[in-house]
Write a protein that holds these residues in place. Structure first.
Motif, PDB file in Angstrom:
ATOM      1  N   HIS A  34       0.814  -1.216   0.000  1.00 58.80           N
ATOM      2  CA  HIS A  34       0.000   0.000   0.000  1.00 58.80           C
ATOM      3  C   HIS A  34       0.847   1.265   0.000  1.00 58.80           C
ATOM      4  N   GLU A  35       2.193   1.122   0.150  1.00 58.54           N
ATOM      5  CA  GLU A  35       3.068   2.296   0.159  1.00 58.54           C
ATOM      6  C   GLU A  35       3.960   2.355  -1.077  1.00 58.54           C
ATOM      7  N   GLN A  36       3.778   1.433  -2.015  1.00 54.28           N
ATOM      8  CA  GLN A  36       4.700   1.377  -3.136  1.00 54.28           C
ATOM      9  C   GLN A  36       4.509   2.525  -4.122  1.00 54.28           C
ATOM     10  N   GLN A  37       3.419   3.259  -4.000  1.00 53.11           N
ATOM     11  CA  GLN A  37       3.315   4.541  -4.675  1.00 53.11           C
ATOM     12  C   GLN A  37       3.711   5.582  -3.636  1.00 53.11           C
ATOM     13  N   PRO A  38       4.984   6.016  -3.618  1.00 60.42           N
ATOM     14  CA  PRO A  38       5.489   6.818  -2.507  1.00 60.42           C
ATOM     15  C   PRO A  38       4.751   8.125  -2.318  1.00 60.42           C
ATOM     16  N   ALA A  39       4.634   8.518  -1.035  1.00 54.17           N
ATOM     17  CA  ALA A  39       3.962   9.768  -0.709  1.00 54.17           C
ATOM     18  C   ALA A  39       4.728  10.960  -1.256  1.00 54.17           C
ATOM     19  N   VAL A  40       6.029  10.812  -1.429  1.00 55.73           N
ATOM     20  CA  VAL A  40       6.878  11.897  -1.922  1.00 55.73           C
ATOM     21  C   VAL A  40       7.812  11.338  -2.987  1.00 55.73           C
ATOM     22  N   PRO A  41       7.902  11.966  -4.166  1.00 57.98           N
ATOM     23  CA  PRO A  41       8.811  11.478  -5.216  1.00 57.98           C
ATOM     24  C   PRO A  41      10.249  11.859  -4.895  1.00 57.98           C
ATOM     25  N   SER A  42      10.875  11.126  -3.980  1.00 56.68           N
ATOM     26  CA  SER A  42      12.212  11.467  -3.513  1.00 56.68           C
ATOM     27  C   SER A  42      12.990  10.197  -3.197  1.00 56.68           C
ATOM     28  N   THR A  43      14.228  10.130  -3.675  1.00 60.05           N
ATOM     29  CA  THR A  43      15.087   8.994  -3.345  1.00 60.05           C
ATOM     30  C   THR A  43      15.343   8.948  -1.848  1.00 60.05           C
ATOM     31  N   GLU A  44      15.535  10.096  -1.229  1.00 62.76           N
ATOM     32  CA  GLU A  44      15.768  10.154   0.212  1.00 62.76           C
ATOM     33  C   GLU A  44      14.611   9.524   0.978  1.00 62.76           C
ATOM     34  N   TYR A  45      13.398   9.840   0.581  1.00 61.14           N
ATOM     35  CA  TYR A  45      12.219   9.276   1.230  1.00 61.14           C
ATOM     36  C   TYR A  45      12.188   7.764   1.060  1.00 61.14           C
ATOM     37  N   LEU A  46      12.457   7.289  -0.152  1.00 65.40           N
ATOM     38  CA  LEU A  46      12.418   5.860  -0.428  1.00 65.40           C
ATOM     39  C   LEU A  46      13.495   5.121   0.360  1.00 65.40           C
ATOM     40  N   VAL A  47      14.685   5.685   0.428  1.00 61.65           N
ATOM     41  CA  VAL A  47      15.770   5.071   1.203  1.00 61.65           C
ATOM     42  C   VAL A  47      15.363   4.940   2.663  1.00 61.65           C
ATOM     43  N   THR A  48      14.810   6.016   3.213  1.00 59.24           N
ATOM     44  CA  THR A  48      14.423   6.019   4.627  1.00 59.24           C
ATOM     45  C   THR A  48      13.351   4.980   4.914  1.00 59.24           C
ATOM     46  N   GLN A  49      12.289   4.964   4.106  1.00 61.04           N
ATOM     47  CA  GLN A  49      11.199   4.036   4.332  1.00 61.04           C
ATOM     48  C   GLN A  49      11.631   2.588   4.137  1.00 61.04           C
ATOM     49  N   ALA A  50      12.448   2.340   3.095  1.00 60.58           N
ATOM     50  CA  ALA A  50      12.911   0.978   2.849  1.00 60.58           C
ATOM     51  C   ALA A  50      13.830   0.501   3.979  1.00 60.58           C
ATOM     52  N   HIS A  51      14.674   1.377   4.460  1.00 61.73           N
ATOM     53  CA  HIS A  51      15.567   1.012   5.569  1.00 61.73           C
ATOM     54  C   HIS A  51      14.774   0.596   6.801  1.00 61.73           C
ATOM     55  N   TYR A  52      13.785   1.391   7.181  1.00 60.03           N
ATOM     56  CA  TYR A  52      12.992   1.063   8.363  1.00 60.03           C
ATOM     57  C   TYR A  52      12.183  -0.219   8.156  1.00 60.03           C
ATOM     58  N   ARG A  53      11.687  -0.418   6.950  1.00 56.46           N
ATOM     59  CA  ARG A  53      10.909  -1.637   6.675  1.00 56.46           C
ATOM     60  C   ARG A  53      11.777  -2.880   6.843  1.00 56.46           C
ATOM     61  N   LEU A  54      12.966  -2.865   6.254  1.00 58.09           N
ATOM     62  CA  LEU A  54      13.830  -4.042   6.342  1.00 58.09           C
ATOM     63  C   LEU A  54      14.286  -4.288   7.772  1.00 58.09           C
ATOM     64  N   ARG A  55      14.541  -3.234   8.521  1.00 58.21           N
ATOM     65  CA  ARG A  55      14.950  -3.419   9.914  1.00 58.21           C
ATOM     66  C   ARG A  55      13.840  -4.091  10.712  1.00 58.21           C
TER      67      ARG A  55
END
Length: 305
Positions: free
Chosen positions: A162-183
């Protein structure tokens, strides 16, 4: 005054925060193949750039969401943006105090508040968009346009559906969200063991490199020594790491993995291997190798402080 979020429990932070990492430090051999580790290192590079950091990104994401429309529920906004509810409380409080966001009573539900962006908030958002775009440019400077687009696509696949269409078109945002998800996914695999994914790095390094002084361990992990200290204390208290005299300097201690630590390291290896398999499944055929290569390329970028 009771709000809709008052009963949310505050999460407990781990002892090794990303802001305590040392961007630009060499990658430890024991961790280089682990995509979760590389992603955390990229996250550290973002945080180290001027104006970077979790608080700035969260403020930006919330302002951006409020630019499109008012939100009737702070809880729903937190869920949409993937921000912990208690953290969201602090974000909204901060934005309200700065005059960027205003809370007003919801006329249809007097127990909740409508969140709206102020004129000052729109001005701040415009500046934040420029800053985020500049950090994205800096971080991905080593990539071609095609590689940058592919990095964003692969990072998006690491988010919940449900989050794969990112709320913000930003690599920084994607890195942050992906990092927290994997952790979170990794830590969930270790539920009930007393272990966390963050324990894998120091145990793997000590197992592969033999006894090390705490400063040397911190250097191997690319974190500051003050950040390494509570992590080491956790492992010593659990009996997974022991302190002995450094054979090269009798005035200081050397850290070494214990037999119990080696046994637990096997469990950590299993969890990390399972997480790697999960990542491969999320990314699709060949995606893990692509993401690994792109993250390594990003980490080669020499970012200004």
């Amino acid at each position: 005054m009771r709000r809709e979020h008052d009963d949310v429990q505050k999460p407990v932070a781990g002892p090794m925060e990303e802001a305590a990492e040392v961007p630009g430090a060499a990658l430890p051999d024991a961790l280089t193949s682990f995509i979760g580790y590389l992603l955390r290192r990229v996250f550290a590079q973002f945080s180290a750039t001027a104006g970077g950091g979790e608080a700035d990104l969260r403020d930006f994401v919330v302002l951006d969401a409020l630019a499109a429309r008012d939100w009737l529920s702070q809880v729903e906004l937190a869920e949409r943006l993937g921000i912990n509810r208690t953290v969201m409380v602090a974000v909204i409080d901060r934005l309200e105090q700065s005059g960027h966001v205003v809370r007003t009573r919801n006329p249809d539900n007097r127990r909740s508040y409508v969140l709206s962006l102020t004129d000052e908030g729109r001005t701040a958002l415009a500046a934040a968009r420029r800053a985020v775009a500049e950090r994205d440019r800096q971080l991905t400077e080593a990539l071609t346009d095609t590689e940058r687009a592919r990095l964003d696509e692969l990072l998006g696949r690491l988010l919940p559906a449900h989050e794969q269409q990112p709320a913000v078109p930003s690599t920084e945002y994607l890195v942050t969200q992906a990092h927290y998800r994997l952790r979170k996914v990794g830590d969930d695999k270790l539920t009930g063991t007393g272990l966390r994914v963050r324990h894998f790095g120091p145990l793997a390094v000590l197992d592969g490199s033999g006894p090390l002084a705490q400063q040397q361990l911190a250097e191997h992990l690319a974190i500051t020594e003050p950040a390494a200290s509570p992590l080491v204390e956790e492992l010593v208290k659990a009996g997974l790491v022991g302190r002995g005299r450094d054979p090269h300097d009798r005035r200081r201690y050397a850290l070494e993995i214990t037999d119990a630590g080696r046994q637990q390291l096997l469990m950590l290896h299993k969890a990390v291997d399972e997480l790697q398999s999960d990542i491969a499944a999320m990314l699709g055929p060949g995606g893990d190798a692509e993401l690994h290569a792109l993250l390594l390329k990003v980490l080669e970028t020499d970012l200004p402080a």
